[in-house]
Design an enzyme around this catalytic site. Structure first.
Site, PDB file in Angstrom:
ATOM      1  N   TYR A 109      13.036  -1.740  -6.057  1.00 55.26           N
ATOM      2  CA  TYR A 109      11.924  -2.082  -6.939  1.00 55.26           C
ATOM      3  C   TYR A 109      10.654  -1.264  -6.732  1.00 55.26           C
ATOM      4  O   TYR A 109      10.009  -0.868  -7.690  1.00 55.26           O
ATOM      5  CB  TYR A 109      11.605  -3.574  -6.776  1.00 55.26           C
ATOM      6  N   ASN A 159       0.147   1.524   5.880  1.00 53.21           N
ATOM      7  CA  ASN A 159       1.041   0.798   4.977  1.00 53.21           C
ATOM      8  C   ASN A 159       1.990  -0.003   5.835  1.00 53.21           C
ATOM      9  O   ASN A 159       2.687   0.559   6.676  1.00 53.21           O
ATOM     10  CB  ASN A 159       1.814   1.802   4.105  1.00 53.21           C
ATOM     11  N   GLY A 160       2.029  -1.324   5.614  1.00 50.15           N
ATOM     12  CA  GLY A 160       2.950  -2.146   6.386  1.00 50.15           C
ATOM     13  C   GLY A 160       2.324  -3.438   6.847  1.00 50.15           C
ATOM     14  O   GLY A 160       1.265  -3.848   6.369  1.00 50.15           O
ATOM     15  N   CYS A 202       0.749  -1.256   0.000  1.00 49.96           N
ATOM     16  CA  CYS A 202       0.000   0.000   0.000  1.00 49.96           C
ATOM     17  C   CYS A 202       0.784   1.314   0.000  1.00 49.96           C
ATOM     18  O   CYS A 202       1.979   1.361   0.254  1.00 49.96           O
ATOM     19  CB  CYS A 202      -0.952   0.067   1.178  1.00 49.96           C
ATOM     20  N   GLY A 206      -0.083  -0.015  -5.155  1.00 47.97           N
ATOM     21  CA  GLY A 206      -1.248  -0.855  -4.878  1.00 47.97           C
ATOM     22  C   GLY A 206      -2.349  -0.634  -5.884  1.00 47.97           C
ATOM     23  O   GLY A 206      -2.776   0.507  -6.080  1.00 47.97           O
TER      24      GLY A 206
END
Lengths: 483, 483, 483, 483
Positions: free
Chosen positions: A254, A113-114, A12, A38
């Site tokens: 990436y 996020n995580g 996310c 996402g």
């Protein structure tokens, strides 16, 4: 990546803004530049003088807000938004964020996020106490902790809750009159603060989102910090001092967009430097350097520069996304892949090619690309990976929770080279990766998390500890059997 | 290109196949790799033992065939397909191709890439004779000519009709038992023949479509040729010997995909060579070379290589397409543009930048990109265009039918440089363009059409002759007034 | 009803099935015949050997399950479903049922028709204890009570929870191995049990849903009962003995489908009898009887039969639903209404008309229909309402929570007659209503709830008590002022 | 009708308006009330000071114009519109009307209800002369005739063309400055003229469309007439005097809306009278009369009135349209039917039922409904059809072009009664049908076309003559074989 989703999925992207008319519009633009983080779903919560409205949906942001009226249904001068990554299972709307909570004493909304490493045990404990969870995601836990905290002050409740959850996280929590932003004690997930010309404050997973809305970068949110934004401006607080920097290195390799800076390092520059160091560590005699579009182009140009071998566009990516319908047979399926990535015959025919990719997960894509180039007439294909080999699971927010699908966990270099059908194969070392990114810190591993490469996890793993041990044991035995 | 469509629109891509099970599926894949040639609409006609079925729709191919059942509704072993380019007006389904004709003595279907220069006069003549046209496109004319031809043999009728229409064209005509492919006497529009491993024959606007379906290239269709494909194989015939090669040079510069070869020349290689020659003709002292993604990356890398200035990713294109909703104000609109193209601050800040673009039409995009780079901290921005300045209309199939929107028709180099806000500006010469492409032919202008650069039209202009003269006169007077 | 939704909205329909292959398909059919009970949203939870899957969506059932694959995503041999009624506000997906709950010790799903009278105070109490509510509906409360119950046995927990909630309800609760069905102590909301030929058990809000899936009616769920269905069959239990029948009389008057039976009384027959008694109580000399389609046709035919005045089709309802787009002006809006209901000039012109409607809420529709008939040439229009005048709010599941919009709360017969523009006006008496339905019971008001007509609420009102008093006071004063 | 479309399909409805701002909006409303005449597709052509714009689409009107912007794309003060009926095959957009024609000397648009009997031979003749047809419908022929007419005056061209086409038709032709309306020489298809309060003129297939837009009825268009409307008002002209009234009797029996008047006779009244006469011709001792909703309710109430047997709502139609997805098995399919029509057990159980239907085509629906009633407990079911038995094809615009599917062409009364499972069966006689409608005319068959009942076609059949003879021969032989 052609056909397969690379199985390396970021969990996310988040965006928040405070003090700006049409805040949900700005949030839409901000999320749009985080869309690469996402594609499963997207949502926005807007704050109109304390009245919170939430719209969420499955699919790309542009689909969720396709109807021009949707954003108008989100009035207000503050907002938080979220884009969620796509996996095969559990694609239910319930898990799409920001989560919305209506209490008789006020609303709040949360974006995350995580990944939490003690989510399972916390959830079980809370359920035993009568809590009802409505999502299968970790995110909701923070709110249950907050509501059950024995502290009386809201800020104390929140800090206690942030100390209770473990793992990698960047949280945005919006209440009726404040926007809170917090990052885990290792800074595993990135989060940056900026300011619009209008004075409004912005927080986002990546600086590219600040740029896209015209905000000036102020600072990265540091490990353990809790930023509090309201109509009086922003305040830097902290919920813990027990911190140590360990940024997710895959963000540089990436995930992040090349125009983002993370902790002061530009992502494109880091990737190009990875390419340069790769050329030194893994040299090869060849005619042209070809990068896998689009994520490996920075590394490939670095390799070309350092090696003196000319960079050529040997692979082209179709910018149009084909409908994914069920293919009647294998032949058709291959054609479907071919629609996404095409070799340039006129460029690669008769040439010795250095093929640069950013990373390898399952390896099926790499195998396919090597074959594409050979079929297009390449004399040799030397595969060079601009990051170390992925061998261990990640529990902090990347979608590798088992080594089953990691080819490097099961095969050595020679075996992989044979599998890919390449003429040679080389990876970047962990040391060179750290050097290429070059964070100015004395933290271990150059302030990076490199656990998926070498198993050196920066934190205890809590609920996942036994899982990892089982995984490693299984892996060990599978390797033995193969021998 | 950010925001504006570049106003350089190819008129369509065509694909045909004969002798292959599930021919419409292969056609779908083939059209998918030609999608860059047209996004307004798409269609396929399939031939099931003489029974022709046609499905067409507005929008991208993937939208038209979104429902998996649509392709199943197109059974048969032969098919032709078409993608149509997008303009503001006249977006009606009637004009989407392939056109379908039901006669009591049999069906036929027609797909066309190009523009006829005597369409208007032919149409008027035919209407006076009682003909009813159902589309506003030129394409239908060929069928009216065919049905009214005094010849008795079908092939004679078709050849006569092909001799009657003038301009640039690549036609695919499918009848119940044959597939015909023809190119205009100057070969202005490209068309290539290939063969599948199954033996089936394939014709397509670009060789990238042959590759995408796994077909081997056989030959380019030559000016004046008429290829006839049926169950006995293919036969090369011709409808005129009065030919002279004049391939549209914009195919090499901008339209075609880099992995396509046209008349034996790879498009990426040609572009890279344009970049190299541009570096020699228009050198500049600078720190980095930046290309406008995605179309200018080949030329930019050529410029970098020849100049020795390192190539850097100074601009990033968002791969996700944002919903285009009406922006409440100018500020929002700019943000909308920003969503598509982002400068990489960490790369360009403090640098002298050579910005390489493939071509310039209106110039508003270039102006915007220069500003983006300067705002991101670039010290200098030197704009280099890897093609000559566009000054004249095209009547053979590119969407420039007036000079009104061509900045180079109205301003000289110095004026344009000032308009763009760049530090310097340089274009490639026509001679270098011809050299960079390097076709092996003795035809004038190296076998290329370069009329939009220098006004040297390879054919009489028929209905457009007076239009061009009026255009030039108006232009001349407008320049006078400005002075 | 033309234009306005009649402001008399049922709160939902429920359907459940246990022991049937493709249970979600059957549930789809069952819900389809309950669609008239709610058009805001629909959902189904399926149970595949203890694994619960849930799909919900906004809009009609046919829209939510438009994609044929959605039902395939709901495998299993048991299912519950829900259709939700439509109101202007709060149309959020979160409130669409069945609600789904994932616990570490198993899943459950809940569907609810009705309204709780102590929801607010229960919610506040639970939140103070740390509970987090995810919907703004009452339904979720039952699960919180269940999870926090101090009992150890599940059935005891459930019974305790059912005793704690007050008001009108029909609950379907599906756990991994059981389906529970319960009705409030007054039986305010209907719920019927049936059996398929396959042996599977079915519960539904109305018997029309049993018929539509080919199930045989077994029994109505009685006040205070708790039916438990599992693989061993069904068992009738109860959670309270403190019950007294008070079925919502509006079910007979307006909500339920004419082919449904409620507590043994067919709805069409009841309506026809209301019409017959209305003819006796409120006779008038006229040429024809006209009913408002479709809900008033039964009552109108009863009126015709008892009065001897011929029944005629003086109003036609367009069976096609027009798109509701924003009307540019008042004239256009009226036209929009006209699209739904049309007078038959050839029938009503020159006639004295008895117009029979089932009930009146705001009265704007009645006023409009009277005008339609007069414009079509009717000589006189005598309005007869086949139910008593609505004067009080309902707190048990009908969407009248204020008297503001009830015309009969503010005007007397003469005032209303003037407002409607009718020649005379008459309502059915409460006594005749009770007689027309004719339940075999000794309960007060013939076993019916008639509170909205006479203020005689069958239960204490809990959280709404003070609200009602305030309402009545306000009403009283407003009447005084008018005088 | 449940499940099957009744196989009695009207060929379309037309609507036109001249002299009204927002003409396309009015046309939308007008077409909406004609939606029952065709659900396959819809379209509108608007005329903005001579500039014609056309939007057409597949499906219901509300789907074609779902996007509120579509009507805005049709500006102007005149418009014509069309709804097209639905059949299984040939559902292509090309055939959706109004057809649009762009000529270099101006645009025109054409809408047509009906069927031409010499279409095939005209088409062949025109194609031999080089004409290209773009649709498979008859409609286009008129324009080809018009464009090839040797007359010089437009009106003469049009009249000649109208005399050349044969069969049943109602045409609306809009040119840049006029709207033409014409009906065939037998008046087989209805068309009415009216006027808005604004002064604008309106033409429509049925008077219900005039009412729905608030227009006053002026007159029915008579056989052979050509109405010319422009800014100066309307003018009644004629293209032939060789006329004889033969209105399609199925318009009164089944197609038209009950609130429409055709040639002065109200459709509901006509149907009720059919029911009354049916009661006299086909009496039966029974407890209740039940009509098949919705089309047979008028006839059923007439039957009840004349027989003295009470009318009851024994069948209920679900007003919500279920998604038609593919049913996995026969059992599911039956359930799908059951979703549309439900018997009211409480009404029919134990009763002798007279079931009144308007007409019978294949008979499968009747058989199904009889079974529904018997399963619901009816003691006897006596089927009474309020029109004569359908035995012959129609070539003027109803979708019965073969007797294969007409049960009455293959079985006698006793055989049909057995097939339906009814206790008795009776049809209305042709004489009573004519009497029930009661047109004031001396034309044969009371001014009605009753060819499908008795084979008495009001015109020569041209291209269909031999087809009919073959049909009758085949039928004769099949009856012989059965014996």
């Amino acid at each position: 990546m052609p056909n397969e989703v690379k199985s390396l999925n970021e969990e996310c992207g988040v965006f928040g803004i405070w003090g700006q008319p049409q805040a949900s519009n700005i949030t839409y633009y901000g999320l749009h530049s985080l869309q690469h983080r996402g594609q499963e779903g997207a949502g926005i919560t807007a704050n109109d003088s304390g009245c919170l409205t939430n719209i969420r949906g499955l699919g790309l942001l542009s689909k969720v807000f396709q109807d021009p009226k949707r954003l108008e249904e989100l009035p207000g001068t503050a907002a938080i938004g979220h884009v969620r990554y796509s996996t095969a299972g559990n694609k239910t709307l319930d898990n799409i964020q920001p989560l919305m909570f209506h209490f008789t004493d006020g609303d709040m909304s949360l974006a995350h996020n995580g990944n939490l490493t003690n989510a399972h045990s916390l959830k079980q404990r809370l359920e035993n106490e009568g809590a009802i969870f409505h999502t299968t995601s970790d995110t909701e836990i923070l709110i249950h902790l907050l509501r059950r905290s024995s502290h009386t002050d809201f800020l104390d409740k929140l800090k206690e809750s942030l100390r209770t959850v473990k793992g990698g996280f960047a949280f945005l929590l919006m209440t009726e009159d404040k926007l809170y932003a917090a990052v885990d004690p290792n800074g595993l997930r990135p989060l940056a603060l900026g300011q619009m010309k209008t004075g409004a404050y912005v927080v986002a997973s990546e600086t590219c989102a600040l740029n896209s809305v015209g905000a000036e970068f102020i600072r990265d949110i540091q490990p353990g910090e809790l930023i509090i934004i309201d109509d009086d401006g922003f305040k830097v607080d902290y919920y813990t001092k027990d911190t140590q920097l360990a940024i997710c290195s895959m963000e540089y390799i990436y995930f992040a967009r090349p125009d983002s800076d993370i902790h002061g390092v530009n992502v494109h520059n880091a990737r190009k430097e990875m390419g340069r160091l790769l050329a030194k560590e893994q040299p090869v005699e060849a005619d042209i350097v070809v990068g896998v579009p689009n994520s490996s182009l920075s590394a490939a140009s670095g390799y070309a520069e350092a090696s003196g071998i000319p960079y050529e566009m040997g692979l082209v990516k179709n910018q149009y996304i084909a409908r994914t319908f069920i293919q009647p047979n294998q032949d058709m399926r291959e054609r479907s892949v071919r629609m996404k990535l095409s070799p340039v015959k006129g460029v690669v025919a008769g040439k010795k090619v250095v093929l640069v990719d950013d990373s390898i997960v399952r390896g099926t894509t790499s195998k396919y690309i090597v074959r594409l180039l050979l079929e297009a007439g390449a004399k040799e294909v030397h595969l060079r990976i601009a990051s170390p080999a992925l061998k261990f699971p990640c529990y902090y927010g990347i979608d590798i929770q088992t080594t089953d699908e990691l080819i490097a966990a099961h095969k050595n270099i020679a075996e992989m080279n044979q599998f890919f059908g390449s003429n040679s194969l080389g990876f970047l070392s962990v040391a060179s990766l750290i050097k290429a990114i070059g964070l100015k810190t004395k933290a271990p591993n150059g302030g990076l998390c490199v656990a998926y490469f070498n198993g050196d996890y920066p934190t205890p793993l809590y609920d996942f500890e036994s899982e990892l041990q089982a995984e490693l044991k299984r892996l060990h035995e599978s390797r033995k059997q193969e021998v």
